[in-house]
Design a protein around this motif. Structure first.
Motif, PDB file in Angstrom:
ATOM      1  N   GLU A 217       1.021  -1.106  -0.137  1.00 41.85           N
ATOM      2  CA  GLU A 217       0.074   0.103   0.335  1.00 41.85           C
ATOM      3  C   GLU A 217       1.020   1.286  -0.143  1.00 41.85           C
ATOM      4  O   GLU A 217       0.213   1.756   1.395  1.00 41.85           O
ATOM      5  CB  GLU A 217      -0.701  -0.233   0.964  1.00 41.85           C
ATOM      6  N   HIS A 218       2.166   1.521  -0.590  1.00 47.13           N
ATOM      7  CA  HIS A 218       3.108   2.631  -0.961  1.00 47.13           C
ATOM      8  C   HIS A 218       1.933   3.657  -1.716  1.00 47.13           C
ATOM      9  O   HIS A 218       1.925   3.786  -2.486  1.00 47.13           O
ATOM     10  CB  HIS A 218       3.786   2.020  -1.909  1.00 47.13           C
ATOM     11  N   CYS A 219       1.717   4.410  -0.941  1.00 46.66           N
ATOM     12  CA  CYS A 219       0.908   5.899  -1.215  1.00 46.66           C
ATOM     13  C   CYS A 219       1.483   7.156  -0.696  1.00 46.66           C
ATOM     14  O   CYS A 219       2.807   7.302  -0.330  1.00 46.66           O
ATOM     15  CB  CYS A 219       0.041   6.113  -0.610  1.00 46.66           C
ATOM     16  N   GLU A 268       5.897  19.535  -3.494  1.00 49.19           N
ATOM     17  CA  GLU A 268       6.113  19.108  -1.997  1.00 49.19           C
ATOM     18  C   GLU A 268       4.893  17.187  -2.093  1.00 49.19           C
ATOM     19  O   GLU A 268       3.495  17.421  -2.511  1.00 49.19           O
ATOM     20  CB  GLU A 268       4.907  19.898  -0.834  1.00 49.19           C
ATOM     21  N   HIS A 269       5.286  16.533  -1.807  1.00 52.53           N
ATOM     22  CA  HIS A 269       4.251  15.416  -1.608  1.00 52.53           C
ATOM     23  C   HIS A 269       5.259  14.202  -0.274  1.00 52.53           C
ATOM     24  O   HIS A 269       6.731  14.398  -0.221  1.00 52.53           O
ATOM     25  CB  HIS A 269       5.037  14.804  -2.713  1.00 52.53           C
ATOM     26  N   PHE A 270       4.929  13.583   0.503  1.00 48.46           N
ATOM     27  CA  PHE A 270       5.076  12.745   0.737  1.00 48.46           C
ATOM     28  C   PHE A 270       5.193  11.334   0.568  1.00 48.46           C
ATOM     29  O   PHE A 270       4.117  11.399  -0.463  1.00 48.46           O
ATOM     30  CB  PHE A 270       4.109  12.770   2.627  1.00 48.46           C
ATOM     31  N   GLN A 271       5.537  10.569   1.506  1.00 51.65           N
ATOM     32  CA  GLN A 271       5.197   8.893   1.154  1.00 51.65           C
ATOM     33  C   GLN A 271       4.784   8.162   2.663  1.00 51.65           C
ATOM     34  O   GLN A 271       5.459   8.562   3.037  1.00 51.65           O
ATOM     35  CB  GLN A 271       7.051   8.062   0.279  1.00 51.65           C
ATOM     36  N   GLY A 272       3.765   7.271   2.022  1.00 48.28           N
ATOM     37  CA  GLY A 272       2.814   6.569   3.358  1.00 48.28           C
ATOM     38  C   GLY A 272       3.032   5.218   3.255  1.00 48.28           C
ATOM     39  O   GLY A 272       3.787   4.366   1.092  1.00 48.28           O
ATOM     40  N   GLY A 273       1.803   4.269   3.571  1.00 49.63           N
ATOM     41  CA  GLY A 273       1.814   2.923   3.101  1.00 49.63           C
ATOM     42  C   GLY A 273       1.398   2.147   4.337  1.00 49.63           C
ATOM     43  O   GLY A 273       1.918   2.466   5.824  1.00 49.63           O
ATOM     44  N   HIS A 274       0.851   0.794   3.880  1.00 54.12           N
ATOM     45  CA  HIS A 274       0.829  -0.012   5.449  1.00 54.12           C
ATOM     46  C   HIS A 274       1.476  -0.980   5.780  1.00 54.12           C
ATOM     47  O   HIS A 274       1.391  -1.945   5.140  1.00 54.12           O
ATOM     48  CB  HIS A 274      -0.574  -0.354   4.670  1.00 54.12           C
ATOM     49  N   TYR A 275       2.893  -0.664   5.946  1.00 59.47           N
ATOM     50  CA  TYR A 275       4.159  -1.291   5.776  1.00 59.47           C
ATOM     51  C   TYR A 275       5.126  -0.972   7.124  1.00 59.47           C
ATOM     52  O   TYR A 275       5.067   0.235   7.712  1.00 59.47           O
ATOM     53  CB  TYR A 275       4.824  -1.108   4.649  1.00 59.47           C
ATOM     54  N   GLU A 276       4.851  -1.861   8.026  1.00 58.04           N
ATOM     55  CA  GLU A 276       6.575  -1.024   8.872  1.00 58.04           C
ATOM     56  C   GLU A 276       7.594  -1.642   9.046  1.00 58.04           C
ATOM     57  O   GLU A 276       7.966  -2.734   8.279  1.00 58.04           O
ATOM     58  CB  GLU A 276       5.872  -1.739  10.135  1.00 58.04           C
ATOM     59  N   PHE A 277       8.693  -0.951   8.402  1.00 61.69           N
ATOM     60  CA  PHE A 277       9.744  -0.607   8.285  1.00 61.69           C
ATOM     61  C   PHE A 277      11.110  -1.289   9.334  1.00 61.69           C
ATOM     62  O   PHE A 277      10.861  -1.233  10.437  1.00 61.69           O
ATOM     63  CB  PHE A 277      10.669   0.210   7.391  1.00 61.69           C
TER      64      PHE A 277
END
Length: 494
Positions: A217-219, A268-277
């Motif tokens: 879910e890399h958003c 301007e942008h950010f990256q997120g997702g449903h993942y634990e690094f």
């Protein structure tokens, strides 16, 4: 499969995947036929659920009829156009997302991620070819990936792009104007792209997924306006605002300077997702306290890069302290630690911030970055050093800071060729594909007994070790007793 069977199979799949309703079938078939210049249609009972196979038949037909050039870039432009005909309108997607959000944030993102995959905006059949493995280190399990889902341009497309008049629309690949855009040889088609409007700290942003999905879910979260990346108080407010909206996601920002920043600093942008690094799992090894902010948990994280972690229930307090740390770091020089705030008027210090929710608390990781260059390291001192450029020489951005290596696609072939050379005693320096690995390969030969069965796995393990070493090179403070004293010296200066 005939072209008529492919059209039917595609529309049936769109219906079963929820892109269109049963009542839309005839309409959808006619739209696809129009795009293929088919003046008639033969009814059939196609039985195929493999999107890649279906689209291959449609693309081969388009090529044979002169509707599309036979190259990966042109085929991607054409099949995106076809899928755009079957993807719900933006207003429908937004309405459904908001309805699902009332149930829960997870329900909303589950729906949206599903749509992004089934509309072929995320090309699942390419992503499954990505090479992935885990390397165990003292810092936890580091994720290593060789990403193959982003197609390389072919000679035809490169030649055509050179002749094209430069376009300023959309201004970049992140702008909201990409939604539904037809694309061109130097800009991907986005007819099947849908974006979700959200508010972050009172500002208009949009949520989308990355088409290349480096992790689950890399958003991408981007400003509605085409404005440059800046790490400031406002950035911290927006990141914490996002995890408040989507507490099951993390979100972070690339730094705002070249070398230590991301690939697109103009928007301007950010990256997120449903993942634990791995970095999120890493523990605080040295608790610290900031005067006047005793209510905010703080400490140095056990990680190869230099990370300060803040945590608390009051996000405004985290923002205030993060801004204080950033302001101090922007102007901080410690010659003994080879940290210079600026040289010849060029500023060097910035931060890569990452936010998440944990146990009902806001958590904010501040990764200290510096982009100074030297004669020996012209690409950056806190950057992969030349001895590791045979594995990776590109910038270490947000995703890699957190413990996921995104390595160049060339390595897939090079690992295979190098393994064969090592096992069979071939001259590595004689093969231009792997000659750059010769010194590294000698080290590996002296360290292991190599066989046809274990060589590739050993090479992968060693690549993971190299990447972990690269992260250490990108940390502004060395993980030594002296480095720790220098790190504490900065914290005390705040």
């Amino acid at each position: 499969m005939t072209i008529f069977e492919a059209v039917n199979a595609l529309c049936k799949k769109a219906c079963s995947d929820g892109l269109i309703e049963k009542e839309d079938m005839v309409f959808a078939i006619n739209r696809v036929c129009e795009a293929l210049s088919l003046e008639s249609y033969e009814e059939n009972d196609a039985q195929c659920d493999d999107l890649e196979e279906i689209l291959a038949v449609i693309l081969d037909y388009a090529v044979s009829e002169g509707l599309c050039e036979d190259s990966v870039v042109y085929r991607d432009l054409f099949d995106t156009k076809i899928m755009g005909l079957l993807t719900p309108r933006p207003s429908e997607v937004i309405k459904r997302f908001n309805e699902e959000y009332k149930k829960s944030p997870e329900s909303a993102t589950d729906f949206y991620y599903y749509l992004s995959r089934k509309s072929d905006y995320i090309r699942e059949y390419r992503i499954k070819n990505d090479v992935k493995w885990i390397t165990k280190t003292e810092y936890g399990d580091i994720d290593i990936t060789i990403n193959l889902s982003k197609p390389e341009k072919d000679p035809k497309a490169i030649a055509a792009a050179l002749k094209m008049k430069q376009s300023a629309y959309p201004k970049c690949q992140l702008c909201k104007e990409n939604e539904g855009y037809m694309g061109r040889v130097n800009h991907p088609a986005r007819q099947n792209h849908r974006i979700i409007p959200i508010k972050l700290a009172g500002e208009d942003f949009f949520l989308q997924y990355s088409p290349y999905v480096y992790y689950n879910e890399h958003c991408i979260v981007f400003n509605s306006e085409h404005i440059p990346m800046v790490i400031n108080r406002g950035a911290f407010e927006k990141l914490l605002s996002f995890v408040e909206l989507f507490p099951h996601y993390f979100v972070g920002s690339n730094a705002d300077l070249p070398i230590v920043g991301g690939s697109i600093l103009t928007h301007e942008h950010f990256q997120g997702g449903h993942y634990e690094f791995a970095m999120a799992k890493a523990e605080v090894e040295t608790p610290v306290s900031f005067k006047g902010f005793e209510d905010v948990g703080a400490g140095i994280v056990k990680w190869p890069m230099s990370v300060i972690r803040l945590s608390g229930t009051d996000k405004s307090r985290l923002v205030e302290l993060a801004d204080k740390i950033l302001t101090a770091w922007r102007g901080y020089t410690d010659e003994q630690a080879f940290i210079y705030a600026e040289t010849d008027g060029e500023k060097h210090n910035t931060i890569t911030p990452i936010a998440r929710m944990r146990g009902g608390k806001f958590e904010l990781d501040l990764v200290l970055r510096n982009n100074i260059t030297t004669e020996d390291c012209p690409l950056g001192f806190y950057h992969p050093h030349p001895e590791y450029h045979h594995i990776k020489k590109e910038n270490i951005g947000l995703i890699e800071v957190m413990g996921l290596a995104v390595l160049p696609s060339r390595l897939k072939e090079e690992i295979s060729v190098l393994a064969d050379a090592l096992v069979n005693g071939k001259d590595i320096t004689a093969d231009e594909r792997i000659a750059k690995h010769a010194q590294w390969a000698e080290m590996i030969k002296s360290k292991y007994t190599l066989t046809a069965d274990n060589c590739e796995d050993i090479l992968k393990k060693e690549i993971g070790i190299v990447f972990t070493s690269i992260l250490g090179q990108c940390g502004v403070y060395e993980r030594t007793e002296e480095g720790k004293k220098q790190f504490i010296r900065f914290i005390e200066s705040v």
